[in-house]
Design a protein around this motif. Structure first.
Motif, PDB file in Angstrom:
ATOM      1  N   ALA A  12       0.847  -1.198   0.000  1.00  0.00           N
ATOM      2  CA  ALA A  12       0.000   0.000   0.000  1.00  0.00           C
ATOM      3  C   ALA A  12       0.880   1.246   0.000  1.00  0.00           C
ATOM      4  O   ALA A  12       2.061   1.195   0.342  1.00  0.00           O
ATOM      5  CB  ALA A  12      -0.910   0.009   1.214  1.00  0.00           C
ATOM      6  N   ASN A  13       0.290   2.335  -0.420  1.00  0.00           N
ATOM      7  CA  ASN A  13       0.915   3.670  -0.485  1.00  0.00           C
ATOM      8  C   ASN A  13       1.824   3.828  -1.713  1.00  0.00           C
ATOM      9  O   ASN A  13       1.716   4.796  -2.440  1.00  0.00           O
ATOM     10  CB  ASN A  13       1.698   4.037   0.777  1.00  0.00           C
ATOM     11  CG  ASN A  13       0.857   3.988   2.041  1.00  0.00           C
ATOM     12  OD1 ASN A  13      -0.369   3.997   1.965  1.00  0.00           O
ATOM     13  ND2 ASN A  13       1.492   3.938   3.182  1.00  0.00           N
ATOM     14  N   PHE A  18      -0.068   7.797  -0.239  1.00  0.00           N
ATOM     15  CA  PHE A  18      -0.571   7.390   1.082  1.00  0.00           C
ATOM     16  C   PHE A  18      -2.095   7.168   1.082  1.00  0.00           C
ATOM     17  O   PHE A  18      -2.860   8.064   0.680  1.00  0.00           O
ATOM     18  CB  PHE A  18      -0.207   8.466   2.123  1.00  0.00           C
ATOM     19  CG  PHE A  18      -0.730   8.176   3.499  1.00  0.00           C
ATOM     20  CD1 PHE A  18      -0.221   7.124   4.246  1.00  0.00           C
ATOM     21  CD2 PHE A  18      -1.739   8.955   4.049  1.00  0.00           C
ATOM     22  CE1 PHE A  18      -0.704   6.855   5.519  1.00  0.00           C
ATOM     23  CE2 PHE A  18      -2.236   8.695   5.329  1.00  0.00           C
ATOM     24  CZ  PHE A  18      -1.713   7.639   6.064  1.00  0.00           C
ATOM     25  N   ASP A  19      -2.489   5.971   1.501  1.00  0.00           N
ATOM     26  CA  ASP A  19      -3.903   5.553   1.599  1.00  0.00           C
ATOM     27  C   ASP A  19      -4.641   5.546   0.249  1.00  0.00           C
ATOM     28  O   ASP A  19      -5.862   5.354   0.219  1.00  0.00           O
ATOM     29  CB  ASP A  19      -4.686   6.435   2.587  1.00  0.00           C
ATOM     30  CG  ASP A  19      -4.490   5.995   4.046  1.00  0.00           C
ATOM     31  OD1 ASP A  19      -3.717   5.049   4.287  1.00  0.00           O
ATOM     32  OD2 ASP A  19      -5.104   6.619   4.932  1.00  0.00           O
ATOM     33  N   ILE A 135      -9.547   0.925   5.630  1.00  0.00           N
ATOM     34  CA  ILE A 135      -8.708   1.443   4.542  1.00  0.00           C
ATOM     35  C   ILE A 135      -8.863   0.545   3.319  1.00  0.00           C
ATOM     36  O   ILE A 135      -8.976  -0.669   3.433  1.00  0.00           O
ATOM     37  CB  ILE A 135      -7.229   1.498   4.967  1.00  0.00           C
ATOM     38  CG1 ILE A 135      -7.111   2.192   6.334  1.00  0.00           C
ATOM     39  CG2 ILE A 135      -6.392   2.244   3.939  1.00  0.00           C
ATOM     40  CD1 ILE A 135      -5.733   2.228   6.893  1.00  0.00           C
ATOM     41  N   ASP A 137      -6.732   0.724   0.395  1.00  0.00           N
ATOM     42  CA  ASP A 137      -5.593   0.606  -0.526  1.00  0.00           C
ATOM     43  C   ASP A 137      -5.133  -0.839  -0.736  1.00  0.00           C
ATOM     44  O   ASP A 137      -4.934  -1.273  -1.869  1.00  0.00           O
ATOM     45  CB  ASP A 137      -4.422   1.542  -0.129  1.00  0.00           C
ATOM     46  CG  ASP A 137      -4.054   1.498   1.347  1.00  0.00           C
ATOM     47  OD1 ASP A 137      -4.559   0.625   2.070  1.00  0.00           O
ATOM     48  OD2 ASP A 137      -3.241   2.343   1.765  1.00  0.00           O
ATOM     49  N   ASN A 138      -4.990  -1.606   0.368  1.00  0.00           N
ATOM     50  CA  ASN A 138      -4.568  -3.001   0.208  1.00  0.00           C
ATOM     51  C   ASN A 138      -5.666  -3.876  -0.397  1.00  0.00           C
ATOM     52  O   ASN A 138      -5.403  -4.653  -1.325  1.00  0.00           O
ATOM     53  CB  ASN A 138      -4.164  -3.618   1.553  1.00  0.00           C
ATOM     54  CG  ASN A 138      -2.888  -3.047   2.131  1.00  0.00           C
ATOM     55  OD1 ASN A 138      -2.924  -2.245   3.055  1.00  0.00           O
ATOM     56  ND2 ASN A 138      -1.758  -3.437   1.582  1.00  0.00           N
ATOM     57  N   THR A 180       0.120  -0.793  12.638  1.00  0.00           N
ATOM     58  CA  THR A 180      -0.426   0.260  11.760  1.00  0.00           C
ATOM     59  C   THR A 180      -0.941   1.436  12.594  1.00  0.00           C
ATOM     60  O   THR A 180      -0.722   2.592  12.260  1.00  0.00           O
ATOM     61  CB  THR A 180      -1.559  -0.314  10.882  1.00  0.00           C
ATOM     62  OG1 THR A 180      -0.993  -1.354  10.085  1.00  0.00           O
ATOM     63  CG2 THR A 180      -2.140   0.737   9.948  1.00  0.00           C
ATOM     64  N   ARG A 184       0.394   5.237  12.367  1.00  0.00           N
ATOM     65  CA  ARG A 184      -0.485   6.338  11.944  1.00  0.00           C
ATOM     66  C   ARG A 184      -0.431   7.475  12.962  1.00  0.00           C
ATOM     67  O   ARG A 184      -0.689   8.622  12.630  1.00  0.00           O
ATOM     68  CB  ARG A 184      -1.927   5.851  11.731  1.00  0.00           C
ATOM     69  CG  ARG A 184      -2.060   4.940  10.519  1.00  0.00           C
ATOM     70  CD  ARG A 184      -3.462   4.431  10.302  1.00  0.00           C
ATOM     71  NE  ARG A 184      -4.318   5.310   9.531  1.00  0.00           N
ATOM     72  CZ  ARG A 184      -4.323   5.418   8.200  1.00  0.00           C
ATOM     73  NH1 ARG A 184      -3.475   4.716   7.472  1.00  0.00           N
ATOM     74  NH2 ARG A 184      -5.155   6.220   7.587  1.00  0.00           N
ATOM     75  N   ARG A 231       7.911   8.237   9.474  1.00  0.00           N
ATOM     76  CA  ARG A 231       7.835   6.835   9.897  1.00  0.00           C
ATOM     77  C   ARG A 231       9.157   6.078   9.858  1.00  0.00           C
ATOM     78  O   ARG A 231       9.279   5.025  10.476  1.00  0.00           O
ATOM     79  CB  ARG A 231       6.861   6.087   8.976  1.00  0.00           C
ATOM     80  CG  ARG A 231       5.426   6.310   9.301  1.00  0.00           C
ATOM     81  CD  ARG A 231       4.562   5.481   8.365  1.00  0.00           C
ATOM     82  NE  ARG A 231       3.170   5.514   8.794  1.00  0.00           N
ATOM     83  CZ  ARG A 231       2.165   5.056   8.077  1.00  0.00           C
ATOM     84  NH1 ARG A 231       2.398   4.514   6.892  1.00  0.00           N
ATOM     85  NH2 ARG A 231       0.933   5.112   8.536  1.00  0.00           N
ATOM     86  N   GLY A 257       3.180  -0.050   2.884  1.00  0.00           N
ATOM     87  CA  GLY A 257       2.083   0.257   3.805  1.00  0.00           C
ATOM     88  C   GLY A 257       2.635   0.980   5.016  1.00  0.00           C
ATOM     89  O   GLY A 257       3.400   1.937   4.893  1.00  0.00           O
ATOM     90  N   SER A 258       2.296   0.485   6.204  1.00  0.00           N
ATOM     91  CA  SER A 258       2.788   1.145   7.417  1.00  0.00           C
ATOM     92  C   SER A 258       4.046   0.475   7.957  1.00  0.00           C
ATOM     93  O   SER A 258       4.463   0.737   9.072  1.00  0.00           O
ATOM     94  CB  SER A 258       1.676   1.151   8.464  1.00  0.00           C
ATOM     95  OG  SER A 258       1.253  -0.160   8.726  1.00  0.00           O
TER      96      SER A 258
HETATM   97  N1  HSE Z   1      -2.089   3.031   4.011  1.00  0.00           N
HETATM   98  C1  HSE Z   1      -2.004   2.601   5.376  1.00  0.00           C
HETATM   99  C2  HSE Z   1      -0.936   3.363   6.125  1.00  0.00           C
HETATM  100  C3  HSE Z   1      -1.643   1.162   5.572  1.00  0.00           C
HETATM  101  O1  HSE Z   1       0.087   3.667   5.534  1.00  0.00           O
HETATM  102  O2  HSE Z   1      -1.138   3.623   7.320  1.00  0.00           O
HETATM  103  C4  HSE Z   1      -2.259   0.186   4.712  1.00  0.00           C
HETATM  104  O3  HSE Z   1      -3.625   0.226   4.589  1.00  0.00           O
END
Ligand code: HSE
Length: 297
Positions: A12-13, A18-19, A135, A137-138, A180, A184, A231, A257-258
């Protein structure tokens, strides 16, 4: 009456998105089976490869299957088995693979009643149940395959983006825990306008590069000046891995992703092999266990 499927791991991302952006790996993911039963309801009869709850009310796949059967009542039940092909908590959409896999598999047993967009919405319930946030994205990448853009959440709108044939993903998963939710919490609440401009211009550049097979444009656009700086301290040796990947020919590298998985994109199998060795070297002898991944998209 019986179905066996592969549900892919996802990144993801993809740096700047992002998202909003996600991509599915062709060779890493979960294997799931779905069997029609006389007894109504959803049962998760077996989970291998990871220690996850089999109660369908709290399992990502179970939550999705239950919601689908509520929307589309039938006179049979469904037994599900899940084999996790990679570690949960890796930043490669583990809950998304289970949730999206369940949405796809159950839909087959329901005679293909739901559209891919509806399946994504069901799969988001699994994300909400396991990660606290629905979310997309995944799960959208896992359902649609390839590269996807979550163009809007309300209403949900997913755009499938073409993938240049030689694009490869090489990734390293250091076995450190990054939740995650925690990842965030470290994010900035506000973004300066000039950073936002850089970021959305890069998203446009990346998408354009994917449509036109312009690997240089993909490389130029594959940066993240907002989320990654906030991050990267959560991931040991992040800068070194990124530096070595670029030196070995990667188009770019970032947090999957995260996190904690660090992904890189590159052109062709030979370069992918080089990057694989280069980033593997950065972690060798560092007292942290890790897994390596090389996959088509
Ligand atoms: N896009 C999310 C994040 C993680 O980066 O926090 C995956 O869904």
């Amino acid at each position: 009456n019986y179905l066996k499927i592969f549900s892919p791991a996802t990144v993801a991302n993809v740096s700047c998105g992002f998202d909003a952006l996600g991509l599915a790996l062709e060779t890493v993911g979960d294997t799931m089976t779905f069997t029609k039963t006389i007894t109504k309801g959803v049962k998760i009869t077996k989970i291998t490869g990871a220690d996850l709850p089999s109660d369908p009310q709290i399992n990502a796949a179970g939550v999705v299957a239950l919601a689908m059967l509520e929307k589309h009542p039938v006179d049979f039940g469904i037994d599900i088995t899940i084999h996790k092909g990679y570690t949960p908590g890796s930043g490669l959409g583990s809950s998304a693979a289970s949730a999206a896999g369940a949405a796809f598999g159950v839909n087959q047993l329901l005679g293909n009643s739901f559209s891919p967009l509806e399946l994504t919405q069901f799969a988001m319930l699994g994300e909400e149940a396991t990660c606290g946030t629905p979310i997309a994205d995944n799960v959208s990448a896992a359902i649609y395959g390839g590269f996807t853009l979550v163009r809007s959440y309300k209403p949900l709108s997913i755009v499938k983006i073409p993938v240049p044939a030689d694009l490869r993903v090489v990734a390293i998963h250091p076995q450190v825990e990054v939740k995650t939710k925690d990842a965030r919490e470290v994010l900035p609440k506000k973004v300066p306008l000039k950073d936002a401009v850089t970021q959305w211009a890069n998203v446009g550049g990346l998408i354009s590069g994917l449509y036109t097979n312009d690997y240089q444009l993909i490389a130029d656009s594959l940066t993240d000046i907002i989320v990654e700086p906030a991050r990267k301290h959560l991931i040991p040796h992040f800068d070194e891995v990124k530096q070595q990947a670029i030196k070995a020919g990667a188009l770019g590298a970032g947090i999957s992703g995260s996190g904690p998985t660090i992904f890189t994109l590159c052109k062709g199998d030979a370069t992918a092999e080089n990057i694989y060795k280069a980033i593997q070297n950065t972690y060798q002898g560092k007292q942290i266990d890790f897994n390596m991944i090389l996959s088509k998209i």
